[in-house]
Motif scaffolding. Structure first.
Motif, PDB file in Angstrom:
ATOM      1  N   UNK A 110      -6.243  -0.022  -9.186  1.00 12.27           N
ATOM      2  CA  UNK A 110      -6.324  -1.103 -10.168  1.00 12.27           C
ATOM      3  C   UNK A 110      -6.064  -2.459  -9.508  1.00 12.27           C
ATOM      4  N   UNK A 111      -5.224  -2.485  -8.477  1.00  7.95           N
ATOM      5  CA  UNK A 111      -4.923  -3.758  -7.816  1.00  7.95           C
ATOM      6  C   UNK A 111      -6.143  -4.296  -7.075  1.00  7.95           C
ATOM      7  N   UNK A 112      -7.005  -3.405  -6.601  1.00 12.71           N
ATOM      8  CA  UNK A 112      -8.229  -3.833  -5.919  1.00 12.71           C
ATOM      9  C   UNK A 112      -9.249  -4.387  -6.910  1.00 12.71           C
ATOM     10  N   UNK A 113      -9.159  -3.945  -8.156  1.00 13.60           N
ATOM     11  CA  UNK A 113     -10.146  -4.359  -9.155  1.00 13.60           C
ATOM     12  C   UNK A 113      -9.723  -5.603  -9.931  1.00 13.60           C
ATOM     13  N   UNK A 114      -8.406  -5.797 -10.074  1.00 16.70           N
ATOM     14  CA  UNK A 114      -7.909  -6.937 -10.857  1.00 16.70           C
ATOM     15  C   UNK A 114      -7.816  -8.172  -9.973  1.00 16.70           C
TER      16      UNK A 114
END
Length: 226
Positions: free
Chosen positions: A91-95
């Motif tokens: 999720x950190x890569x996408x946000x």
């Protein structure tokens, strides 16, 4: 019933933010038995890139419900990152900066079942994100609200968790991660919902609009320019 649905930058109206926090907390504690979740962290009040929408009485003395739109900026993590990051760090890569999240949707028990804390807030959250010129919107849905997420153009983010599902905020609650990847076009949205969202985007200030919710009609003043 007559209400106003008003959007504003979080740092510009501390008094209403505190009413929002109190109402959200009461709903979580008394209705769901959840004392604290990531989207109820109060640091957003002081965040430059967080925006709030509330359904309130016309004199602004009472808040019936609300939601927030937080824009990722590398300073304050999106609530979905704090919520599911420990289960799935992707999720950190996408946000990434420029994406956003609609979060903290709630309504008071006084207006339960009228759609204020669900479709109205979700719809207006998209309008706010469009004004902020973001392309991607994340949100977490309970099982009963996934259909609302689909109506506004959301797709289940199957690359996260168990095909998009997580146990959150407690082990006996299932949350589904959804995303709108095309905030400015909404090609996946329900046709009628898409038309309503674009109409509000084009005309963010409207008075005495008759809106039909699950429990009947309401008169709504829209004050959505941010």
């Amino acid at each position: 019933m007559e209400i106003a649905i008003r959007a504003f930058k979080a740092i510009s109206d501390e008094e209403t933010c505190l009413k929002f926090i109190d109402g959200h907390r009461r709903l979580l504690e008394f209705h769901f038995g959840v004392a604290k979740i990531t989207s109820s962290n109060n640091s957003w009040m002081h965040h430059e890139n967080t925006y709030v929408v509330v359904a309130e009485s016309l004199d602004r003395s009472k808040v019936f419900g609300g939601a927030r739109v937080q824009v990722a900026d590398g300073k304050l993590p999106l609530p979905i990152e704090a919520a599911v990051g420990k289960y799935d760090p992707k999720i950190h890569e996408q946000a990434t900066p420029g994406s956003s999240e609609i979060c903290g949707l709630w309504n008071s028990r006084e207006v339960a079942g009228m759609g204020i804390g669900s479709i109205f807030m979700a719809r207006v959250g998209v309008v706010m994100a469009m004004q902020l010129n973001v392309e991607k919107i994340f949100f977490l849905c309970a099982p009963v609200t996934v259909r609302i997420g689909r109506r506004i153009g959301g797709l289940i983010e199957t690359t996260l968790g168990n095909k998009g599902e997580f146990f959150y905020p407690k082990d006996d609650f299932v949350a589904t991660a959804m995303v709108i990847n095309d905030c400015q076009t909404l090609v996946s949205a329900d046709e009628k919902e898409r038309a309503k969202i674009f109409e509000l985007f084009d005309n963010p200030i409207q008075q005495r609009v008759v809106e039909t919710g699950p429990k009947g009609d309401m008169l709504v003043d829209y004050l959505l320019k941010i």
